[in-house]
Design an enzyme around this catalytic site. Sequence first.
Site, PDB file in Angstrom:
ATOM      1  N   LYS A  68       0.818  -1.217   0.000  1.00  0.00           N
ATOM      2  CA  LYS A  68       0.000   0.000   0.000  1.00  0.00           C
ATOM      3  C   LYS A  68       0.849   1.262   0.000  1.00  0.00           C
ATOM      4  CE  LYS A  68      -4.360  -1.982   1.364  1.00  0.00           C
ATOM      5  NZ  LYS A  68      -5.441  -2.144   2.355  1.00  0.00           N
ATOM      6  N   ARG A  98      -3.951 -10.123   4.705  1.00  0.00           N
ATOM      7  CA  ARG A  98      -4.325 -10.165   3.289  1.00  0.00           C
ATOM      8  C   ARG A  98      -3.134  -9.663   2.476  1.00  0.00           C
ATOM      9  NH1 ARG A  98      -6.339  -6.714  -0.558  1.00  0.00           N
ATOM     10  NH2 ARG A  98      -7.890  -7.557  -2.000  1.00  0.00           N
TER      11      ARG A  98
HETATM   12  C1  PT1 Z   1      -8.100  -4.501   2.934  1.00  0.00           C
HETATM   13  C2  PT1 Z   1      -8.318  -4.455   1.523  1.00  0.00           C
HETATM   14  C3  PT1 Z   1      -9.404  -5.233   1.020  1.00  0.00           C
HETATM   15  N1  PT1 Z   1      -7.574  -3.706   0.680  1.00  0.00           N
HETATM   16  C4  PT1 Z   1      -9.907  -5.976   3.175  1.00  0.00           C
HETATM   17  N2  PT1 Z   1     -10.168  -5.979   1.849  1.00  0.00           N
HETATM   18  C5  PT1 Z   1      -7.852  -3.695  -0.629  1.00  0.00           C
HETATM   19  N3  PT1 Z   1     -10.684  -6.731   3.998  1.00  0.00           N
HETATM   20  C6  PT1 Z   1      -8.917  -4.442  -1.131  1.00  0.00           C
HETATM   21  C7  PT1 Z   1      -3.016   2.299  -1.121  1.00  0.00           C
HETATM   22  O1  PT1 Z   1      -3.041   3.169  -0.233  1.00  0.00           O
HETATM   23  O2  PT1 Z   1      -7.136  -3.808   3.519  1.00  0.00           O
HETATM   24  N4  PT1 Z   1      -8.902  -5.251   3.715  1.00  0.00           N
HETATM   25  N5  PT1 Z   1      -9.665  -5.204  -0.315  1.00  0.00           N
HETATM   26  C8  PT1 Z   1      -7.027  -2.829  -1.541  1.00  0.00           C
HETATM   27  N6  PT1 Z   1      -7.266  -1.451  -1.264  1.00  0.00           N
HETATM   28  C9  PT1 Z   1      -6.240  -0.498  -1.275  1.00  0.00           C
HETATM   29  C10 PT1 Z   1      -6.338   0.633  -0.463  1.00  0.00           C
HETATM   30  C11 PT1 Z   1      -5.121  -0.700  -2.051  1.00  0.00           C
HETATM   31  C12 PT1 Z   1      -5.295   1.545  -0.419  1.00  0.00           C
HETATM   32  C13 PT1 Z   1      -4.088   0.222  -2.030  1.00  0.00           C
HETATM   33  C14 PT1 Z   1      -4.159   1.335  -1.193  1.00  0.00           C
HETATM   34  O3  PT1 Z   1      -2.095   2.172  -1.933  1.00  0.00           O
END
Ligand code: PT1
Length: 286
Positions: free
Chosen positions: A232, A266
């Site tokens: 992230k 995850r």
């Molecule tokens: C998570 C999650 C998810 N993250 C759960 N499901 C993502 N339960 C998708 C960035 O800042 O943490 N928990 N499903 C992906 N989402 C992101 C959010 C990807 C922020 C990247 C960022 O780069």
Amino acid sequence: MPPLPPYNPYVWRCAERRLALDGRTRIMGILNVTRDSFSDGGRFLARDDALRQAERMIDEGADIIDVGGESTRPGALPVDAEEEIRRVIPVIGAIGKRFDVLLSVDTYKSAVARAAVENGARIINDISGLGFDPHLADVAAASGAGVVIMHIKGTPRDMQTDPHYEDVVAEIHDYLSQRIQTALAHGIHRDQIMLDPGIGFGKRLEDNLTLLRELARLHDLDAPLLVGVSRKSFIGKLLDTGVGERLEGTAAAVTAAILHGAHVMRVHDVREMKRVATIADAIRGV
Ligand code: PT1
């Protein structure tokens, strides 16, 4: 010196399956099926590619495969339920037919979740914490699936436009507490519930770090914790690296989450993070 917070064991109910959360951190492998495919030929290619990726993550030790058909990264736009179903259901069906792995669907849409549980998914991973689709909780209750209730501030499209908190952990604690009540009111059983602070979902860099540092303040919600830090942008900001150069930063953040009581991580890099989790589990004890 204060010791690490105690580890709280659980057994997570996911339809007719049970996942023991007993001190060995469980790994949820990420399987994105978000590539646009303009023809049926493209769809078959996407399905075979997803199957190969799933097989690899299972070989590497994934306990759960999380299949998602809509990106929820910052700025991402929604896709409609029909398209999301076309993307994820063939993949969930194909993996379920060949492998015995626990399957999760990463969706906030009740129509997608319903189709997924009918085709072998046993976990509904809802980034909206039952907040976007009023029927999602009913699908979880009727199927008995495990349900991940995640905190998000805003929507994926707008969540990173100037988020702020008075006390980020307190706000997320109260939000998750209320969503547990919503879930129970819809007939979801307590042992189906997994909570997630939603790292990167409407949080500044300092908020993400505070959540990892003070994760144990969520333990009194009496539910297991899932945390997603993999690759992230908070890691990219600290290291000044692109998304392909965040493996070590991910490893450090995974370690921090485990030491503060996370039960499921995850991740994209299953082999590497399984090793990281083995060491963090050994240090934490239990
Ligand atoms: C998570 C999650 C998810 N993250 C759960 N499901 C993502 N339960 C998708 C960035 O800042 O943490 N928990 N499903 C992906 N989402 C992101 C959010 C990807 C922020 C990247 C960022 O780069």
